[in-house]
Motif scaffolding. Sequence first.
Motif, mmCIF file in Angstrom:
data_model
loop_
_atom_site.group_PDB
_atom_site.id
_atom_site.type_symbol
_atom_site.label_atom_id
_atom_site.label_comp_id
_atom_site.label_asym_id
_atom_site.label_seq_id
_atom_site.Cartn_x
_atom_site.Cartn_y
_atom_site.Cartn_z
ATOM 1 N N THR A 196 0.826 -1.209 0.000
ATOM 2 C CA THR A 196 0.000 0.000 0.000
ATOM 3 C C THR A 196 0.861 1.261 0.000
ATOM 4 O OG1 THR A 196 -1.720 -1.195 1.209
ATOM 5 C CG2 THR A 196 -1.847 1.209 1.192
ATOM 6 N N SER A 197 1.920 1.232 0.777
ATOM 7 C CA SER A 197 2.786 2.415 0.842
ATOM 8 C C SER A 197 3.605 2.601 -0.431
ATOM 9 C CB SER A 197 3.720 2.311 2.049
ATOM 10 O OG SER A 197 4.550 1.169 1.938
ATOM 11 N N LEU A 198 3.861 1.505 -1.154
ATOM 12 C CA LEU A 198 4.668 1.580 -2.382
ATOM 13 C C LEU A 198 3.818 1.354 -3.635
ATOM 14 C CD1 LEU A 198 7.809 -0.450 -1.221
ATOM 15 C CD2 LEU A 198 7.561 2.033 -1.347
ATOM 16 N N ARG A 199 2.548 1.704 -3.571
ATOM 17 C CA ARG A 199 1.646 1.429 -4.694
ATOM 18 C C ARG A 199 1.992 2.242 -5.940
ATOM 19 N NH1 ARG A 199 -0.867 4.400 -0.851
ATOM 20 N NH2 ARG A 199 -1.865 6.371 -1.442
ATOM 21 N N HIS A 200 2.749 3.317 -5.792
ATOM 22 C CA HIS A 200 3.151 4.121 -6.952
ATOM 23 C C HIS A 200 4.564 3.778 -7.416
ATOM 24 C CE1 HIS A 200 -0.459 6.454 -6.479
ATOM 25 N NE2 HIS A 200 -0.121 6.819 -5.249
ATOM 26 N N LEU A 202 7.659 1.952 -9.347
ATOM 27 C CA LEU A 202 7.795 1.589 -10.753
ATOM 28 C C LEU A 202 7.576 0.093 -10.979
ATOM 29 C CD1 LEU A 202 8.574 2.465 -13.639
ATOM 30 C CD2 LEU A 202 10.975 2.036 -13.012
ATOM 31 N N PHE A 203 7.973 -0.730 -10.009
ATOM 32 C CA PHE A 203 7.891 -2.184 -10.171
ATOM 33 C C PHE A 203 6.713 -2.790 -9.412
ATOM 34 C CE2 PHE A 203 12.554 -1.311 -10.482
ATOM 35 C CZ PHE A 203 12.658 -1.557 -11.839
ATOM 36 N N ILE A 204 5.658 -2.031 -9.249
ATOM 37 C CA ILE A 204 4.528 -2.523 -8.463
ATOM 38 C C ILE A 204 3.881 -3.744 -9.110
ATOM 39 C CG2 ILE A 204 2.950 -0.894 -9.586
ATOM 40 C CD1 ILE A 204 2.770 -2.185 -5.951
ATOM 41 N N TRP A 205 3.819 -3.776 -10.455
ATOM 42 C CA TRP A 205 3.168 -4.896 -11.134
ATOM 43 C C TRP A 205 4.122 -6.050 -11.396
ATOM 44 C CZ3 TRP A 205 -1.759 -5.020 -10.796
ATOM 45 C CH2 TRP A 205 -2.506 -3.844 -10.807
ATOM 46 N N VAL A 207 7.030 -6.814 -9.587
ATOM 47 C CA VAL A 207 7.694 -7.363 -8.406
ATOM 48 C C VAL A 207 6.718 -7.571 -7.253
ATOM 49 C CG1 VAL A 207 9.484 -6.978 -6.670
ATOM 50 C CG2 VAL A 207 9.891 -6.329 -9.055
ATOM 51 N N PHE A 208 5.953 -6.543 -6.924
ATOM 52 C CA PHE A 208 5.137 -6.601 -5.719
ATOM 53 C C PHE A 208 3.838 -7.387 -5.913
ATOM 54 C CE2 PHE A 208 7.704 -2.738 -5.216
ATOM 55 C CZ PHE A 208 8.277 -2.992 -3.984
ATOM 56 N N SER A 209 3.189 -7.214 -7.061
ATOM 57 C CA SER A 209 1.897 -7.878 -7.253
ATOM 58 C C SER A 209 2.000 -9.406 -7.313
ATOM 59 C CB SER A 209 1.208 -7.334 -8.510
ATOM 60 O OG SER A 209 1.982 -7.545 -9.647
ATOM 61 N N PRO A 210 3.040 -10.014 -7.935
ATOM 62 C CA PRO A 210 3.124 -11.482 -7.868
ATOM 63 C C PRO A 210 3.258 -12.001 -6.442
ATOM 64 C CG PRO A 210 4.515 -10.655 -9.623
ATOM 65 C CD PRO A 210 4.062 -9.464 -8.841
ATOM 66 N N LYS A 211 4.053 -11.313 -5.637
ATOM 67 C CA LYS A 211 4.189 -11.712 -4.235
ATOM 68 C C LYS A 211 2.857 -11.569 -3.506
ATOM 69 C CE LYS A 211 6.014 -12.482 -0.157
ATOM 70 N NZ LYS A 211 6.371 -13.849 0.289
ATOM 71 N N LEU A 212 2.116 -10.518 -3.811
ATOM 72 C CA LEU A 212 0.806 -10.330 -3.192
ATOM 73 C C LEU A 212 -0.158 -11.436 -3.604
ATOM 74 C CD1 LEU A 212 -0.806 -8.418 -1.363
ATOM 75 C CD2 LEU A 212 -1.527 -7.192 -3.414
ATOM 76 N N LEU A 213 -0.052 -11.891 -4.850
ATOM 77 C CA LEU A 213 -0.884 -12.998 -5.308
ATOM 78 C C LEU A 213 -0.545 -14.281 -4.558
ATOM 79 C CD1 LEU A 213 -3.009 -14.048 -7.296
ATOM 80 C CD2 LEU A 213 -1.163 -14.443 -8.942
ATOM 81 N N TYR A 214 0.737 -14.539 -4.368
ATOM 82 C CA TYR A 214 1.158 -15.705 -3.586
ATOM 83 C C TYR A 214 0.615 -15.625 -2.161
ATOM 84 C CZ TYR A 214 4.464 -18.050 -6.728
ATOM 85 O OH TYR A 214 5.033 -18.780 -7.750
ATOM 86 N N GLU A 215 0.733 -14.450 -1.559
ATOM 87 C CA GLU A 215 0.265 -14.290 -0.183
ATOM 88 C C GLU A 215 -1.251 -14.460 -0.091
ATOM 89 O OE1 GLU A 215 1.964 -14.125 2.473
ATOM 90 O OE2 GLU A 215 3.940 -13.947 1.566
#
Length: 239
Positions: A196-200, A202-205, A207-215
């Motif tokens: 949420t804090s890093l939603r803007h 550059l690598f949100i889709w 790097v962060f979103s795959p990990k969020l999908l796993y979680e």
Amino acid sequence: PWQRDSKDISKGVIEARFVHVFVLGILFTGTKDLLKSQVIAADFTIKTVGLWEIYSGLVLLAALLFRPHNLPVLVLSLLIQTLMTKFIWKPLRHDAAEITIMHYWFGQAFFYFQGNSNNIATVDVSAGFVGLDTYMEVPAAFLTAFATFAGPVLWASHLVSFLSSETRSGSALSHACFCYALTCSFPVSAYIILVTSLRHHLFIWSVFSPKLLYEGMHVLITAAICVFFTAMDQTNTKS
């Protein structure tokens, strides 16, 4: 060169289907014993046998779905479970919270030992087609999810079986369910705050979103495990 006596070499679909039927038979027998333990509340052995049958069926299914180079990981997991049960958990008589935390972290460790990561590309989608000739959404999704999260699922199943066989009080299972859910909630909560804090970023889709999908998938599996814990806790309460 791949033919012998003018016959094609089997693709293994029939053999895999035979194993699927065998696994379903084991799971059905285990479920039947669990339901029988609901009726015959005084017979504690029936429920213990049913839980170990379900656990054995899941191990056999994992052995079918894993790639050959991951089978030693499964064998190592079973060996560690046996050694920990025989030399640590039973003799030292750890409480339910300590055993639950150890099972959780061993499950997470074997999740990565299988070759999984936070990258979607590491998901082995071929596991969803074992025993299938054509694409079928529900079986393929279930088999792929189980093959991916086999480590946490097998260790959680072993936890339920172990606690049910070692203690007849329902408090152990309810305590284990609470500890398991709490242990899972810490990294998920921290990561949600981070995303949420890093939603803007550059690598949100990428790097962060795959990990969020796993979680997110891990939370769903944890919820299913907690439902199973609760069901077994209700059985112990009735008995």
